[in-house]
Design an enzyme around this catalytic site. Structure first.
Site, PDB file in Angstrom:
ATOM      1  CD  GLU A 277      -1.689  32.908   5.835  1.00 14.99           C
ATOM      2  OE1 GLU A 277      -0.682  33.554   6.187  1.00 14.99           O
ATOM      3  OE2 GLU A 277      -2.287  32.126   6.593  1.00 14.99           O
ATOM      4  CD1 TRP A 477     -21.476  36.534 -14.250  1.00 10.66           C
ATOM      5  CD2 TRP A 477     -22.248  38.632 -14.270  1.00 10.66           C
ATOM      6  NE1 TRP A 477     -20.403  37.359 -14.075  1.00 10.66           N
ATOM      7  CE2 TRP A 477     -20.844  38.661 -14.085  1.00 10.66           C
ATOM      8  CE3 TRP A 477     -22.948  39.830 -14.309  1.00 10.66           C
ATOM      9  CZ2 TRP A 477     -20.138  39.855 -13.930  1.00 10.66           C
ATOM     10  CZ3 TRP A 477     -22.242  41.021 -14.149  1.00 10.66           C
ATOM     11  CH2 TRP A 477     -20.861  41.031 -13.969  1.00 10.66           C
ATOM     12  CG  ASP A 526     -20.130  33.717  -3.159  1.00 13.78           C
ATOM     13  OD1 ASP A 526     -20.637  34.850  -3.153  1.00 13.78           O
ATOM     14  OD2 ASP A 526     -19.348  33.332  -4.049  1.00 13.78           O
ATOM     15  CD  GLU A 606     -40.794  11.849 -21.961  1.00 14.87           C
ATOM     16  OE1 GLU A 606     -39.869  11.231 -21.403  1.00 14.87           O
ATOM     17  OE2 GLU A 606     -40.728  12.254 -23.145  1.00 14.87           O
ATOM     18  N   GLY A 749     -74.499  20.150   3.764  1.00 12.05           N
ATOM     19  CA  GLY A 749     -74.772  19.638   2.435  1.00 12.05           C
ATOM     20  C   GLY A 749     -73.869  18.486   2.041  1.00 12.05           C
TER      21      GLY A 749
END
Length: 935
Positions: A277, A477, A526, A606, A749
């Protein structure tokens, strides 16, 4: 039906698979909330109680009844000016400045399908998956109608709520406050779980007891914000991850919001979630309608994990619309931490070339490719490619990247403008500002007024020119500041609708584009954003240890598939912390997975780890993104961060653990798993060990001793389904067998999986309370394996293939007499039997007296378990396999020298020939597809 109306009692009942939501129109016309919780078929109006409450006023329509007060009754959508002094959901002001709305029931409609919200993201579903209830409340004096919208997704255990407010009068009204949902509880001791944070450290869980008064939080930053997520959980005292009642509310909105949890004077609780509000005052002219964004409600009686899983399923299946939501997504490398603004087209191509050699799928060119953008002081708003910097056109660069076998992505920040830009010089009034006042800067940039269509159109056209220059596979974005200079009460809401309009147009024009949201990381993480983009950059903080906490908090509402997570360089650019490459990989795999570094600076070791990480991630990607997610620890309080994903069929699981705290002489840490089948047997793929689901969930697995700071582990579990199917058949056979002791042989096997299957079958017997002993026939050749291989070669050289065929698996090679004696002694009921144990080297042969008292099943695991020379087997079980499959398994097993040699391969083929002959002796056969059938 999911929605039922009882006209006699005027009760609306909303059912999901496991919950019930109920409300009632009372005799005065007020809509009262009765119940939300575990499923019930009862009318819950008995929970309403009436008493004369001092200083709690009574509606005039109640006459002289002082026991009726809206200040003490649970309401569905309370408004200001009715004598309810608690926090309210709605405040309407008329042209005279009067703030009051006395809302009474007018009508209702039940329809199939899920309602839609114009211009706003919302849960979507087809007509068979959802029902809608629309209840109209009205105040003729205030000349306003309030349409309460309820969407019921029965199988998903979620209920959505939204509100439409219509001005039915001739003058203007102003909305001063509008919540999307209110939940009133007549009783209960609750904790409030909220998710606070800051830039680069978002969504930290805070659990606070709700005492008398109000706990309130929200955002007035123009976005949902880093500081508080638009989500809340109300949990009964003592609720844990796996037990207790809890209620969730998730706002499907990306702007200013407010959440209020209040415990009133009578120990009742009210929970509100909706628009903030503050900085909000929305005018409505005659006939106009305002829509409050949607809230998703869910309830769990089985703790916080179940609540999270309900939200994860809802977001994946009914919020995200992208074609990529259930697809495998490209592993990307982003140029930001690799180069920041300092790059050229050649830099991007070199990055793509190096990344391609490591198995990475896509390179993303981040900030700095447009205008004069070599730092963060200029060019936002000028979305023209800097061809001088790139050394050519964007189309040429895209082609060069694609030639490396890589996809191409690009970064944009459409909502922003720099004062040093051509767009600002042409349209300074397009930046949000208060007339006569200098605007607030943040990151040296201003905010474009996306509430104005002409502003959006200009930027959209620029972005489309860029995206049309070549096949751009991905767009990130970004949005790198908060809103200030709010010049009107409708701005913040209309701005967000403008962003949604832009995104809707972008997604419609480029349906194959993978869009990732970002706002300085997780500043706009969100459900509203996830409607347009299936993933959001979780945080600008890529530190592996901090990320365990960020991703932990995020997981309470949002699925792993929505969390952008990357492996970055060390020392970490945000914290300076050094963690191993493996630990960074394990943490990033709890998200969409990618890399945020310069691979040219990495060692060969790495680089090889990157290849292995990508291989691992792609192997388990579907399990990670689509599986049921379980939090196994609290990284804010525990010494480890641990989580797991379980497949829908509960046959696969991936467990991840990161050590957070180190101490000398550390005690063994056990991790209890969740979500498995208690009676199933699972194979841990790396160690080859087998566990029952019950053992893994109740006792857990001990972690190896930690050898370094921030060490990480991953454990992959696979249900041994063949063993489960076999056990069902074996159990039926045992039930029809009068013998007190039975011998079952598992034969096939070499390397065909006999040991794994037999061990799992033993576990099933033990789980059911049947004592079972596992005997290996490999302990009963005449010679140790090393000498036997030499003997096989000698026979072959002297007598050729026919001689070898007459040696393999016969009494010449195997001591059948000795093993037959063991089986006979077992059948005779002897409690002590001498067994032989044989190693692989000279001298590794021993005899051991073994206690068989109480043992009723003897499992014999052996290649020759179906031989005609073997006596005393009650149920032979044959495993199908081909010589090629056997050879590959032997090589992977890596137990035998020269497993791939021509001689060994021929031995395997001859062995297989004999097994096909012995197949006729099998009582049960386990097929290559895992099926189990009788001979």
């Amino acid at each position: 039906m999911a929605i039922i109306y009882n006209p006699n009692k005027k009760i609306f009942t909303l059912h999901t698979a496991h919950t019930t939501y109920q409300m009632q129109v009372d005799p005065l016309g007020y809509l009262l909330h009765l119940y939300y919780g575990e499923k019930t078929n009862s009318s819950m109006d008995y929970v309403l109680t009436y008493a004369d409450r001092g200083f709690s006023g009574n509606p005039y329509a109640a006459g002289m009844d002082r026991t009726y007060s809206l200040d003490a009754l649970p309401q569905e959508y309370p408004s200001l000016g009715t004598g309810d002094y608690r926090n309210i959901a709605l405040n309407i002001k008329n042209e005279k400045g009067v703030e009051s709305a006395d809302l009474l029931f007018k009508s209702y409609e039940i329809r199939n399908g899920k309602y839609r919200l114009q211009g706003l993201p919302a849960v979507w579903a087809d007509e068979k998956e959802a029902q809608t209830l629309e209840i109209v409340l009205a105040d003729e004096n205030a000349q306003v109608e309030v349409h309460l919208l309820y969407g019921v997704l029965e199988e998903n255990d979620v209920i959505t709520r939204s509100v439409r407010i219509k001005n039915t009068g001739t003058g203007q009204i102003t909305i001063e406050k509008a919540a999307a949902a209110c939940l009133d509880f007549v009783q209960g001791e609750f904790d409030v779980l909220r998710f606070y944070g800051k830039h680069a450290m978002e969504r930290n869980l805070e659990r606070t007891p709700l005492g008398h008064g109000t706990i309130a939080f929200g955002s007035r930053r123009g976005t949902s914000s880093h500081q508080y997520n638009p989500a809340v959980i109300l949990a009964e005292k003592g609720t844990t991850e796996t037990a207790g009642s809890c209620y969730g509310m998730l706002f499907v909105y990306s702007g200013n919001f407010s959440c209020e949890a209040e415990k009133d004077q009578f120990n009742q609780t009210r929970l509100l979630l909706g628009l903030n509000e503050e900085l909000f005052s929305y005018p409505l002219a005659s006939g106009e309608t305002f829509t409050v964004p949607e809230v998703i409600l869910s309830y769990s009686a089985e703790g916080l994990s179940a609540l999270s899983q309900q939200y994860h399923n809802c977001i994946r299946n009914h919020v995200c619309r992208s074609k990529y939501v259930h697809m495998q997504r490209p592993v990307l490398i982003n140029s930001w931490e690799a180069a920041y603004f300092d790059f050229t087209g050649d830099t991007i191509v070199d990055l793509a070339k190096e990344a391609a050699s490591l198995g990475i799928d896509m390179v993303v060119m981040d900030d700095g490719w447009f205008g004069k953008r070599n730092d963060d002081n200029s060019s936002l708003g000028d979305w023209q490619v800097n061809e001088t910097k790139l050394g050519g056109s964007l189309a040429e660069l895209i082609t060069r990247v694609h030639e490396q076998g890589m996809k191409f992505g690009i970064w944009i920040e459409p909502e922003m403008i720099n004062e040093d830009s051509d767009l600002y010089r042409a349209h300074p009034d397009w930046a949000i500002r208060i007339q006569g006042k200098k605007p607030v800067r943040s990151r040296n940039q201003l905010l474009l007024d996306f509430s104005r269509k002409e502003v959006r159109d200009c930027v959209f056209d620029q972005i489309c020119v860029v995206l049309d220059q070549g096949k751009i596979d991905y767009v990130k974005w970004d949005m790198n500041r908060s809103m200030a200079d709010v010049y009107a009460g409708n701005l913040s809401y209309d701005y967000v609708l403008g962003v949604y309009d832009f995104m809707e147009r972008l997604c419609s024009r480029y349906p194959d584009l993978l869009l990732e949201g970002c706002s300085g990381g997780g500043g706009r993480f969100d459900a509203g954003m996830l409607y347009y983009s299936p993933q959001i950059w979780c945080s600008d903080n890529t530190d592996a240890i901090n990320r365990t906490r960020i991703q932990y908090g995020t997981s309470f509402f949002y699925p792993v598939s929505a969390m952008g997570a990357h492996v970055s360089a060390v020392p970490n650019h945000q914290t300076g912390r050094v963690t191993s490459f493996h630990t960074r990989g394990v943490t990033a795999m709890a998200g969409t997975f990618g890399y945020e570094l310069n691979p040219a600076l990495l060692s060969d070791e790495e680089k090889q780890q990157i290849r292995e990480q990508i291989k691992t991630y792609k192997k388990y990607e579907t399990l990670i993104n689509e599986g049921t997610y379980w939090r196994l620890s609290d990284p804010f309080t525990d010494e480890i961060a641990a989580w797991m994903s379980v497949s829908e069929e509960q046959d696969h699981a991936l467990v991840s653990v990161v050590r957070l705290m180190a101490e000398a002489n550390q005690a063994t840490v056990y991790v209890r798993l969740r979500g498995l089948k208690p009676d199933a047997v699972y194979l841990e793929e790396q160690s080859g060990r087998q566990y029952s689901g019950a053992a893994l969930m109740h006792a857990g697995i001990p972690l190896p001793p930690f050898t370094e700071e921030y060490e990480a582990y991953q454990f992959a579990f696979t249900e041994l389904k063949e063993a489960g199917r076999l056990y069902e058949k074996v159990q039926k056979w045992c039930d029809g067998n009068a013998e007190n002791r039975v011998v079952i042989s598992i034969y096939g096997g070499s390397g065909s999986g006999k040991t794994t299957l037999a061990t799992a079958l033993q576990q099933y017997f033990l789980n059911d309370g049947t004592e079972c002993y596992l005997l290996s026939g490999d302990d009963y050749p005449h010679r140790i394996p090393k000498r036997n291989d030499e003997e096989r070669m000698r026979v072959y050289k002297e007598a050729g293939e026919d001689g070898l065929r007459g040696y393999l698996g016969t009494k010449k090679e195997i001591d059948f007499d000795r093993i037959n004696e063991v089986l006979a002694a077992f059948h005779e009921g002897k409690d002590s039997i001498t067994l032989r144990h044989m190693g692989r080297e000279d001298g590794e042969i021993s005899l051991e007296e073994t206690d068989f008292s109480g043992i009723s099943v003897l499992l014999l695991e052996w290649t020759h378990g179906g031989s005609d020379d073997l006596h005393g087997v009650d149920l032979p079980v044959f495993l199908e396999s081909s010589p090629g499959e056997t050879r590959e398994r032997r090589i992977r097993r890596n137990r035998d020298e020269n497993a791939a040699s021509p001689f060994i391969c021929r031995v395997v083929e001859l062995e297989q020939e004999k097994l096909e002959v012995q197949r006729k002796n099998a009582g049960l056969i386990v097929g290559k597809d895992g099926s189990v059938y009788e001979q």
